[in-house]
Motif scaffolding. Structure first.
Motif, PDB file in Angstrom:
ATOM      1  N   ASP A 106       0.869  -1.160   0.000  1.00 44.05           N
ATOM      2  CA  ASP A 106       0.000   0.000   0.000  1.00 44.05           C
ATOM      3  C   ASP A 106       0.911   1.216   0.000  1.00 44.05           C
ATOM      4  OD1 ASP A 106      -2.419  -1.277  -0.084  1.00 44.05           O
ATOM      5  OD2 ASP A 106      -2.840  -1.087   2.064  1.00 44.05           O
ATOM      6  N   ARG A 112       3.700   7.023  -4.381  1.00 40.53           N
ATOM      7  CA  ARG A 112       3.174   6.596  -5.687  1.00 40.53           C
ATOM      8  C   ARG A 112       4.269   6.431  -6.734  1.00 40.53           C
ATOM      9  NH1 ARG A 112      -2.698   7.740  -6.198  1.00 40.53           N
ATOM     10  NH2 ARG A 112      -2.371   7.790  -8.438  1.00 40.53           N
ATOM     11  N   GLU A 125      -6.352   1.885  -7.258  1.00 40.58           N
ATOM     12  CA  GLU A 125      -6.527   3.135  -6.509  1.00 40.58           C
ATOM     13  C   GLU A 125      -7.217   2.826  -5.189  1.00 40.58           C
ATOM     14  OE1 GLU A 125      -5.829   6.442  -7.062  1.00 40.58           O
ATOM     15  OE2 GLU A 125      -4.904   6.167  -9.031  1.00 40.58           O
ATOM     16  N   GLN A 126      -6.756   3.438  -4.126  1.00 35.59           N
ATOM     17  CA  GLN A 126      -7.318   3.281  -2.795  1.00 35.59           C
ATOM     18  C   GLN A 126      -7.875   4.628  -2.341  1.00 35.59           C
ATOM     19  OE1 GLN A 126      -7.277  -0.068  -2.737  1.00 35.59           O
ATOM     20  NE2 GLN A 126      -6.348  -0.280  -0.741  1.00 35.59           N
ATOM     21  N   SER A 130      -4.145   6.940  -2.105  1.00 34.22           N
ATOM     22  CA  SER A 130      -3.100   5.912  -2.011  1.00 34.22           C
ATOM     23  C   SER A 130      -3.322   4.853  -3.088  1.00 34.22           C
ATOM     24  CB  SER A 130      -3.089   5.284  -0.621  1.00 34.22           C
ATOM     25  OG  SER A 130      -4.285   4.582  -0.388  1.00 34.22           O
ATOM     26  N   ARG A 132      -2.598   0.533  -4.123  1.00 31.64           N
ATOM     27  CA  ARG A 132      -2.172  -0.820  -3.753  1.00 31.64           C
ATOM     28  C   ARG A 132      -1.510  -1.374  -5.014  1.00 31.64           C
ATOM     29  NH1 ARG A 132      -5.568  -4.720  -0.103  1.00 31.64           N
ATOM     30  NH2 ARG A 132      -4.628  -3.247   1.347  1.00 31.64           N
ATOM     31  N   THR A 134       1.042  -4.429  -6.826  1.00 30.97           N
ATOM     32  CA  THR A 134       1.622  -5.771  -6.769  1.00 30.97           C
ATOM     33  C   THR A 134       2.904  -5.743  -7.586  1.00 30.97           C
ATOM     34  OG1 THR A 134      -0.578  -6.736  -6.611  1.00 30.97           O
ATOM     35  CG2 THR A 134       1.224  -8.221  -7.238  1.00 30.97           C
ATOM     36  N   THR A 155       3.623   0.346   2.864  1.00 33.47           N
ATOM     37  CA  THR A 155       3.285  -0.655   3.866  1.00 33.47           C
ATOM     38  C   THR A 155       3.115  -1.996   3.174  1.00 33.47           C
ATOM     39  OG1 THR A 155       2.095   1.017   5.143  1.00 33.47           O
ATOM     40  CG2 THR A 155       1.620  -1.291   5.669  1.00 33.47           C
ATOM     41  N   VAL A 157       1.553  -5.371   2.492  1.00 32.07           N
ATOM     42  CA  VAL A 157       0.255  -5.987   2.721  1.00 32.07           C
ATOM     43  C   VAL A 157       0.369  -7.500   2.565  1.00 32.07           C
ATOM     44  CG1 VAL A 157      -2.137  -6.106   1.913  1.00 32.07           C
ATOM     45  CG2 VAL A 157      -0.932  -3.921   1.905  1.00 32.07           C
TER      46      VAL A 157
END
Length: 182
Positions: A106, A112, A125-126, A130, A132, A134, A155, A157
């Motif tokens: 995250d 970004r 998009e969070q 923010s 997420r 991979t 962070t 995840v």
């Protein structure tokens, strides 16, 4: 502007490319955190993302490799000559190991840049701006340095959640050993 690279090393590498001569380099590998000597058939020296790079065939690795010029501590021209590469150059600066691990991070808005700088397998998009992301990652040392660079803006995840904290503990211990204070 490109990051500083030793002028004599950069000139020697450019000469090696122009003359199609092998070059022996003493190189600090960031991903493995070690220095070694490599014999390289240099194909090109170029600038990308503010850094100077050397791309060529590394004898020790038995294939194409990318070296950051600011991590070359010494370069010596060799007499051996080689033919021009058959394939066009690949100017990507990071190639994750396809069989390597994948992590999910995250990223706060200030982190970004990671999604834009590294090849990824998906970005979502969070809330709050923010992301997420991979990522297929390189060796553990590479991931540690990425997380240290990102600081609190990344962070973990999914993946080994102790990678970042373990790296931070090691850096802090080295800092303390060198006489630094918190």
């Amino acid at each position: 502007l490109p990051a500083p690279a030793p002028a004599d090393v950069l000139a020697r590498l450019q000469q090696a490319v122009a003359e199609r001569r092998a070059v022996e380099i003493e190189y600090y590998s960031f991903g493995r955190d070690e220095t070694g000597v490599r014999l390289v058939e240099p194909w090109e020296v170029f600038n990308a993302e503010g850094q100077w790079y050397l791309r060529g065939h590394c004898q020790a690795a038995g294939g194409e490799r990318l070296f950051r010029v600011d991590r070359v501590r010494h370069a010596a021209l060799r007499h051996e000559r080689f033919p021009a590469p058959k394939a066009p150059p690949d100017r990507r600066t990071f190639h994750p190991d396809p069989s390597g691990p994948t992590v999910v991070l995250d990223l706060a808005p200030e982190g970004r840049w990671i999604a834009g700088q590294y090849p990824n397998e998906g970005v979502v998009e969070q809330p709050g701006g923010s992301l997420r992301v991979t990522l297929a990652v390189g060796p553990r040392a590479w991931l540690e340095r990425l997380l240290l660079r990102a600081g609190p803006s990344a962070t973990m995840v999914e993946g080994d959640g102790d990678v970042g904290p373990a790296a931070a503990r090691r850096v802090l211990a080295r800092y303390r050993e060198s006489g630094g204070t918190e």
